[in-house]
Structure formats: C-alpha cells, structure tokens
Write a protein that holds these residues in place. Structure first.
Motif, short mmCIF file in Angstrom:
data_model
loop_
_atom_site.label_atom_id
_atom_site.label_comp_id
_atom_site.label_asym_id
_atom_site.label_seq_id
_atom_site.Cartn_x
_atom_site.Cartn_y
_atom_site.Cartn_z
N ALA A 295 0.81 -1.22 0.00
CA ALA A 295 0.00 0.00 0.00
C ALA A 295 0.84 1.27 0.00
CB ALA A 295 -0.95 -0.01 1.19
N LEU A 296 1.81 1.37 0.87
CA LEU A 296 2.58 2.60 0.96
C LEU A 296 3.37 2.87 -0.31
CD1 LEU A 296 3.94 2.54 4.63
CD2 LEU A 296 2.16 4.02 3.68
N ALA A 297 3.96 1.83 -0.88
CA ALA A 297 4.69 2.00 -2.14
C ALA A 297 3.74 2.41 -3.26
CB ALA A 297 5.42 0.71 -2.50
N ALA A 298 2.54 1.84 -3.25
CA ALA A 298 1.55 2.19 -4.28
C ALA A 298 1.13 3.65 -4.13
CB ALA A 298 0.34 1.28 -4.16
N ILE A 299 0.95 4.11 -2.91
CA ILE A 299 0.60 5.52 -2.69
C ILE A 299 1.70 6.42 -3.23
CG2 ILE A 299 0.29 7.28 -0.90
CD1 ILE A 299 -1.17 5.12 0.76
N ARG A 300 2.94 6.08 -2.94
CA ARG A 300 4.05 6.90 -3.44
C ARG A 300 4.04 6.97 -4.97
NH1 ARG A 300 6.87 3.64 0.35
NH2 ARG A 300 7.22 4.75 2.34
N THR A 301 3.79 5.84 -5.61
CA THR A 301 3.77 5.80 -7.07
C THR A 301 2.61 6.62 -7.63
OG1 THR A 301 4.81 3.62 -7.17
CG2 THR A 301 3.54 4.29 -9.09
N LEU A 302 1.44 6.46 -7.05
CA LEU A 302 0.26 7.14 -7.57
C LEU A 302 0.34 8.65 -7.38
CD1 LEU A 302 -2.41 4.59 -6.36
CD2 LEU A 302 -2.03 5.25 -8.74
N THR A 303 1.03 9.10 -6.34
CA THR A 303 1.12 10.55 -6.12
C THR A 303 1.98 11.24 -7.18
OG1 THR A 303 2.94 10.20 -4.56
CG2 THR A 303 0.73 10.42 -3.64
N ASP A 304 2.68 10.45 -7.99
CA ASP A 304 3.45 11.05 -9.10
C ASP A 304 2.52 11.57 -10.19
OD1 ASP A 304 5.90 10.62 -7.92
OD2 ASP A 304 6.21 8.68 -8.91
N ARG A 305 1.29 11.08 -10.21
CA ARG A 305 0.33 11.54 -11.22
C ARG A 305 -0.27 12.88 -10.79
NH1 ARG A 305 -1.40 7.70 -15.09
NH2 ARG A 305 -2.95 9.28 -15.65
N THR A 306 -0.24 13.83 -11.69
CA THR A 306 -0.79 15.15 -11.36
C THR A 306 -2.30 15.19 -11.52
OG1 THR A 306 -0.43 15.91 -13.65
CG2 THR A 306 1.35 16.29 -12.05
N ASP A 307 -2.89 14.15 -12.13
CA ASP A 307 -4.33 14.14 -12.35
C ASP A 307 -5.08 13.30 -11.33
OD1 ASP A 307 -3.27 11.75 -13.23
OD2 ASP A 307 -4.36 11.70 -15.13
N LEU A 308 -4.40 12.83 -10.28
CA LEU A 308 -5.04 12.03 -9.24
C LEU A 308 -4.76 12.60 -7.86
CD1 LEU A 308 -4.42 8.27 -10.17
CD2 LEU A 308 -6.60 9.48 -10.23
N ILE A 309 -5.79 12.67 -7.04
CA ILE A 309 -5.62 12.97 -5.62
C ILE A 309 -5.68 11.63 -4.89
CG2 ILE A 309 -6.64 14.07 -3.60
CD1 ILE A 309 -7.62 16.27 -5.42
N VAL A 310 -4.62 11.31 -4.20
CA VAL A 310 -4.48 9.99 -3.59
C VAL A 310 -4.70 10.07 -2.09
CG1 VAL A 310 -2.95 8.01 -3.30
CG2 VAL A 310 -2.80 9.41 -5.38
N GLY A 311 -5.55 9.19 -1.60
CA GLY A 311 -5.80 9.09 -0.17
C GLY A 311 -5.48 7.70 0.32
N ALA A 312 -5.43 7.54 1.63
CA ALA A 312 -5.18 6.24 2.25
C ALA A 312 -6.39 5.81 3.05
CB ALA A 312 -3.96 6.33 3.17
N GLY A 313 -6.77 4.55 2.88
CA GLY A 313 -7.92 4.02 3.60
C GLY A 313 -7.53 2.93 4.59
N THR A 314 -8.49 2.51 5.39
CA THR A 314 -8.27 1.51 6.44
C THR A 314 -7.15 1.95 7.37
OG1 THR A 314 -8.77 -0.11 4.68
CG2 THR A 314 -8.31 -0.98 6.84
N VAL A 315 -7.12 3.24 7.67
CA VAL A 315 -6.14 3.78 8.61
C VAL A 315 -6.72 3.68 10.01
CG1 VAL A 315 -4.86 5.84 9.30
CG2 VAL A 315 -5.19 5.33 6.86
N THR A 316 -6.01 2.99 10.89
CA THR A 316 -6.57 2.70 12.21
C THR A 316 -5.69 3.17 13.37
OG1 THR A 316 -5.56 0.49 12.18
CG2 THR A 316 -7.82 0.67 11.36
N SER A 317 -4.56 3.81 13.08
CA SER A 317 -3.69 4.28 14.16
C SER A 317 -3.02 5.59 13.77
CB SER A 317 -2.61 3.23 14.48
OG SER A 317 -1.64 3.17 13.44
N ALA A 318 -2.60 6.33 14.79
CA ALA A 318 -1.91 7.59 14.54
C ALA A 318 -0.58 7.35 13.82
CB ALA A 318 -1.67 8.31 15.86
N GLU A 319 0.08 6.24 14.14
CA GLU A 319 1.35 5.92 13.47
C GLU A 319 1.13 5.73 11.97
OE1 GLU A 319 5.01 2.68 13.87
OE2 GLU A 319 3.06 2.27 14.77
N GLN A 320 0.04 5.07 11.61
CA GLN A 320 -0.25 4.89 10.19
C GLN A 320 -0.52 6.22 9.50
OE1 GLN A 320 -3.53 2.07 10.38
NE2 GLN A 320 -2.18 0.37 9.81
#
Length: 205
Positions: A43-68
């Motif tokens: 998931a984290l690597a995928a988020i990093r890759t997707l944020t390279d796209r300027t036409d997508l706003i990327v969010g993270a789901g199933t976040v259950t802790s402050a550390e995450q």
C-alpha cells in the motif's frame, strides 16, 4: 475533487507495480480521486507511485492508528479514511493538516465526529447497515453533515445515494476489484469506472 467526481474508487493493491497501470486506467475512466487501503504490504509504495500523477488525488484508507497516519502522509496521501471513529487518528490528521473521513454507523459516532470539528463522515458498511433508508435516518438530525457511503455500493445503486442531498460522494471497490487487478485487465477497470462516472453524472441532472 471528491465533491466534483462524487466517485471514490477504493483499491487494495497486492503488488505496487500495479499502481501505475491502475492510475492510468482510473484516470481514463474519468475519476481523479483514489483511496488506497492499508490492507496490503504494497500500500505505501503504491501511494508513493500514484502521487506522481498530477491528475489524481491519492488518499489512504483503512487507517486505524496515529502511526499509520504519519506513514501515509509521509508517502504523499492527501486524505485519510478510517473504517471507524478513532480520536487518535483524527487528532493526528488534524495535527498533520490532512483531511480525515472517519467511518460511522451510529448517531453517537456522528456526534463524536461533529465534536471533533468534522463535517464529512463515511457511512460504513452502508448497504449492510440498511442502505439508503439508514442514511436518510442518520442524516435527518444532523443538517449540514455530508456522507460518503461505502460498502455494498455499486453502479446499480449509486444514484439512489447520490440523489440524497447529504451525500457528498460514494466509495467502493467495484470499479477495481481484486480479480481484475490480479489479471491486469486495466481496460475493464476503465470500463467499470466510466460506467460509474456516467451514472453519477445522471444523478446531477
């Protein structure tokens, strides 16, 4: 952007290499926002890759802790979605100045979200909780609160949700299901996304 698209693909990526073709497939289908769940190690690597796209706003789901929260924000996530209400997650998101959408299933959780200064919540799991009738019942005492129903939402029922004034957007996995991702059927992902976007635009007419 979520309010503009009104469609939020929710994806679980078992392989970070899928992120690039997935991003292209979703963008081609007409969406500009994506939620990558923390249900896989990629998931984290995928988020990093997707944020390279300027036409997508990327969010993270199933976040259950402050550390995450720290991990996903550092990876480039622009918003955080939780399966339930967590005061620790919300406080950390507010400290990191990132939008957070907590999951709710009861009036008590909604009041907790309002007390935390939030105006958007995720109704989850929407269909299992009673679907649109449940959303209407929950929305009635809380004018101004916006919902993102997720869980059991599909192209077949999304218009019913989107036609309700309290619904900001709908989320779900049906546009990028695990079987299509594993098979690399990116054209099918684009087709499902296009159909969902087309249906959502009908609700705006």
């Amino acid at each position: 952007m979520l309010a503009a698209d009104r469609i939020l693909p929710v994806v679980a990526l078992d392989n970070a290499d899928w992120a690039t073709p997935l991003g292209a497939a979703l963008a081609a289908g007409g969406v500009h926002t994506i939620e990558v769940t923390l249900r896989t190690r990629a998931a984290l690597a995928a988020i990093r890759t997707l944020t390279d796209r300027t036409d997508l706003i990327v969010g993270a789901g199933t976040v259950t802790s402050a550390e995450q929260v720290d991990h996903v924000v550092d990876a480039g996530a622009r918003f955080v979605v939780c399966p339930g209400f967590s005061s620790g997650v919300i406080r950390r998101c507010q400290r990191r100045e990132v939008t957070v959408i907590p999951g709710v299933a009861t009036p008590t959780e909604i009041q907790m979200a309002l007390d935390a200064g939030l105006s958007v919540v995720k109704l989850f799991p929407a269909e299992q909780l009673g679907g649109l009738p449940m959303l209407k019942a929950l929305a009635a005492p809380f004018p101004g609160l916006r919902f993102v129903p997720t869980g059991g939402v599909t192209t077949a029922n999304l218009r019913g949700y989107l036609d309700h004034p309290a619904v900001l957007a709908v989320g779900g996995t049906w546009m990028a299901p695990a079987a299509l991702l594993a098979a690399g059927r990116w054209d099918d992902v684009t087709s499902l996304t296009t159909a969902a976007v087309t249906e959502s635009r009908e609700s705006d007419r």
